[in-house]
Design an enzyme around this catalytic site. Structure first.
Site, mmCIF file in Angstrom:
data_model
loop_
_atom_site.group_PDB
_atom_site.id
_atom_site.type_symbol
_atom_site.label_atom_id
_atom_site.label_comp_id
_atom_site.label_asym_id
_atom_site.label_seq_id
_atom_site.Cartn_x
_atom_site.Cartn_y
_atom_site.Cartn_z
ATOM 1 N N ASP A 3 0.840 -1.198 0.000
ATOM 2 C CA ASP A 3 0.000 0.000 0.000
ATOM 3 C C ASP A 3 0.875 1.249 0.000
ATOM 4 O O ASP A 3 2.020 1.226 0.448
ATOM 5 C CB ASP A 3 -0.877 0.038 1.258
ATOM 6 C CG ASP A 3 -2.145 -0.776 1.098
ATOM 7 O OD1 ASP A 3 -2.423 -1.214 -0.030
ATOM 8 O OD2 ASP A 3 -2.839 -0.975 2.105
ATOM 9 N N LYS A 47 -3.587 3.007 -3.040
ATOM 10 C CA LYS A 47 -4.938 3.552 -3.183
ATOM 11 C C LYS A 47 -4.851 5.045 -2.917
ATOM 12 O O LYS A 47 -5.163 5.521 -1.831
ATOM 13 C CB LYS A 47 -5.896 2.869 -2.217
ATOM 14 C CG LYS A 47 -6.091 1.400 -2.519
ATOM 15 C CD LYS A 47 -7.081 0.768 -1.558
ATOM 16 C CE LYS A 47 -7.294 -0.688 -1.881
ATOM 17 N NZ LYS A 47 -8.221 -1.343 -0.939
#
Length: 410
Positions: free
Chosen positions: A200, A222
């Site tokens: 991430d 993200k």
């Protein structure tokens, strides 16, 4: 003639009698390892430290409240002699010699028949270090060698490849709030052993630079309002690489289960029959405020703290948060993913009874070199965020604890 070196050996003690004489600091340090080894431990001492007494109260050891007496070492497999009485230690050591019981002495290692090595552990491996020269024993040097070896195994800087086939699978690793030093020891070790890392954006990115060249790194960032990797695609990538027999690490920011969708990934892996290990991480909800000098609880100020996701506005029909109830709480409110919604959140809290003067702190890029703290109140936070150009990721703390620590640097 030089004294021969000690012969290293690992004792298997489950169910076997071990006698510890003395209940002071030496016993307090040594007992946990003996308990973990499954030994049947009898401790003989008139007095013990509170920690040792707690072990006895829990049934982990049997405590006989008296001084050493001849015969205490009968049928023992191993003895630790650590009383404050040199004469009793000498008598017990002599008894151990007669009964051929391996005996460690805290007061006089030269009179002992065994020495306790400096030990450490790293996922199935015990590292034990002994100084071979009796004339030059240096416990601090021995411990330093132990620490260096264990740390190297844990963080991957000491490469020890597995020669047996590893079971393929996935580890969901919480990487902590951003500072690479705040990942757990187990998380760092699994990362060092990975074939594939799916990371991430909010994970500790600096750790990726330490990975060997053969490790495949997949960006699952993200980024708010930018490109993102759909959750289904992440799930499929985890499954695909694990089915290829690879060791896969899903490196996530904070903790996998605190607004991290970790359970969704675990469920997908379970449905595909992929074994999964979950490694908890330090959540930014408590670590980032702490790094900025803000305790989420403080005696006489806050007896509770509530962590809320702010990615959905209070007036959004998708919101699952009971904002009116939160406005009535007197403790600390920690909001994650709420920078762009903080104006509406503050307005809602005030509308339901929260004082407009309630202190607010926003900590951006917490625990990293780019960390900064911006202070406001519920009445001013929306404008402050705009004026100070606060950007995610930022942790928002609302409550009187904001004022507890030292004044933030200007």
């Amino acid at each position: 003639m030089a004294e021969p070196p000690a012969y290293p050996v690992g004792l298997r003690l489950p169910g076997r009698r071990v006698v510890v004489l003395g209940g002071g600091q030496v016993a307090q340090r040594r007992l946990p390892a003996l308990i973990a080894a499954g030994a049947d431990i009898v401790l003989v001492s008139p007095e013990v430290t509170p920690s040792v007494e707690a072990m006895a109260d829990a049934g982990e050891i049997a405590w006989e409240r008296r001084p050493y007496a001849e015969g205490d070492l009968a049928e023992a497999w191993y003895a630790l002699i650590a009383t404050s009485d040199p004469e009793a230690n000498a008598q017990a050591s002599a008894e151990a010699e007669r009964h051929r019981v391996w005996c460690v002495r805290s007061d006089d290692a030269d009179q002992a028949t065994a020495w306790t090595p400096a030990t450490g552990h790293s996922e199935g491996v015990t590292v034990a270090v002994l100084t071979t020269d009796a004339r030059g024993r240096d416990p601090r040097h021995t411990a330093a060698i132990r620490d260096a070896v264990v740390e190297g195994l844990r963080d991957g800087t000491l490469v020890a490849p597995h020669h047996r086939t590893r079971t393929p699978g996935v580890a969901l690793v919480g990487g902590g709030p951003g500072d690479p030093d705040l990942i757990t020891v187990r998380g760092r070790r699994l990362l060092a052993e990975a074939d594939v890392v799916i990371a991430d954006r909010l994970g500790p990115r600096d750790l990726l630079a330490e990975l060997p060249p053969h490790v495949e790194v997949i960006d699952a960032a993200k980024i708010p309002y930018g490109r993102y990797m759909a959750q289904e695609a992440i799930n499929n990538a985890l499954i695909e690489h694990a089915k290829q027999g690879k060791s896969v690490v899903r490196l996530k920011g904070g903790d996998p289960y605190v607004f991290g969708r970790g359970m969704e990934e675990l469920q997908a892996l379970a449905e595909a029959g992929i074994p999964c290990t979950v490694v908890p991480g330090i959540s930014s909800s408590i670590s980032v405020p702490g790094a900025a000098g803000i305790p989420v609880t403080h005696r006489g100020v806050a007896h509770e703290f509530t962590v809320v996701s702010g990615h959905v506005a209070p007036d959004d029909e998708r919101s699952l948060v009971d904002w009116p109830s939160l406005a009535k709480l007197t403790g600390t409110l920690v909001i994650l993913m709420g920078v762009d919604k903080i104006g509406k959140i503050a307005e809602t809290l005030v509308a339901h009874g929260k004082s407009p003067g309630t202190p607010v702190a926003l900590v951006q890029e917490g625990t990293t070199a780019a960390q900064r703290r911006v202070d406001a109140t519920l009445a001013t936070v929306a404008e402050t965020v705009r004026a100070a150009e606060v950007k995610p990721p930022a942790v928002i703390v609302i409550g009187e604890v904001v004022k507890v620590g030292p004044e933030p640097a200007a």
